[in-house]
Design an enzyme around this catalytic site. Structure first.
Site, PDB file in Angstrom:
ATOM      1  N   GLY A  22      23.958  10.189  15.063  1.00 12.64           N
ATOM      2  CA  GLY A  22      23.039  10.414  16.181  1.00 12.64           C
ATOM      3  C   GLY A  22      22.320   9.110  16.437  1.00 12.64           C
ATOM      4  O   GLY A  22      22.690   8.070  15.904  1.00 12.64           O
ATOM      5  N   GLY A  23      21.305   9.157  17.248  1.00  9.43           N
ATOM      6  CA  GLY A  23      20.571   7.938  17.572  1.00  9.43           C
ATOM      7  C   GLY A  23      20.095   7.196  16.348  1.00  9.43           C
ATOM      8  O   GLY A  23      20.322   6.009  16.200  1.00  9.43           O
ATOM      9  N   GLU A  24      19.442   7.905  15.439  1.00  6.25           N
ATOM     10  CA  GLU A  24      18.889   7.275  14.245  1.00  6.25           C
ATOM     11  C   GLU A  24      19.371   7.953  12.961  1.00  6.25           C
ATOM     12  O   GLU A  24      18.767   7.786  11.916  1.00  6.25           O
ATOM     13  CB  GLU A  24      17.361   7.316  14.302  1.00  6.25           C
ATOM     14  N   GLU A  25      20.427   8.714  13.050  1.00  8.81           N
ATOM     15  CA  GLU A  25      20.942   9.390  11.866  1.00  8.81           C
ATOM     16  C   GLU A  25      22.349   8.901  11.550  1.00  8.81           C
ATOM     17  O   GLU A  25      23.151   8.654  12.447  1.00  8.81           O
ATOM     18  CB  GLU A  25      20.937  10.912  12.055  1.00  8.81           C
ATOM     19  N   PHE A  26      22.607   8.776  10.254  1.00  3.39           N
ATOM     20  CA  PHE A  26      23.891   8.299   9.767  1.00  3.39           C
ATOM     21  C   PHE A  26      24.337   9.187   8.617  1.00  3.39           C
ATOM     22  O   PHE A  26      23.514   9.750   7.905  1.00  3.39           O
ATOM     23  CB  PHE A  26      23.776   6.853   9.267  1.00  3.39           C
TER      24      PHE A  26
END
Length: 117
Positions: free
Chosen positions: A26-30
């Site tokens: 996601g935007g800031e998830e890995f």
């Protein structure tokens, strides 16, 4: 932002095993996918990665913290179930001050049975 993502990618990959996979979720998830590693080994890795993110000289004086939700998988388990457990574990640090690694072991049964979201 692009420079920061490249630094993040380089720094993470330098700390992972060759067979581990780093995936932007996601935007800031890995996601870090690790075959053959125990939950305890992966939780220890998450703590090392969390500490490393704070120690890196980020571009433009950026300060980076990291929160981790850690879980394992079971033979034949649908990956979606494991992802829900990890996501549930990730919300624990988000609610308790961030910049922490949490394991889904204790929440696993609730998530598997649809009690937690």
């Amino acid at each position: 932002m692009l420079v920061s993502l490249r630094v993040f990618d380089d720094e993470m990959r330098a700390r992972l095993r060759a067979e581990d996979r780093l995936v932007r979720w996601g935007g800031e998830e890995f996601l870090v996918l690790r075959r053959g590693a125990s939950v305890d080994e992966t939780l220890a890795l998450a703590e090392r990665l969390r500490g490393a993110m704070a120690d890196i000289a980020w571009p433009s004086g950026l300060r980076v913290t990291a929160s981790f939700g850690v879980t394992g998988t079971h033979e034949g388990e649908d990956i979606g179930v494991a992802l829900r457990r990890a996501d549930h574990a990730l919300y624990i640090p988000k609610k308790n001050g961030r910049n922490r690694a949490e394991c889904a072991r204790d929440a696993q049964r609730a998530v598997d049975h649809g009690v937690a979201s």
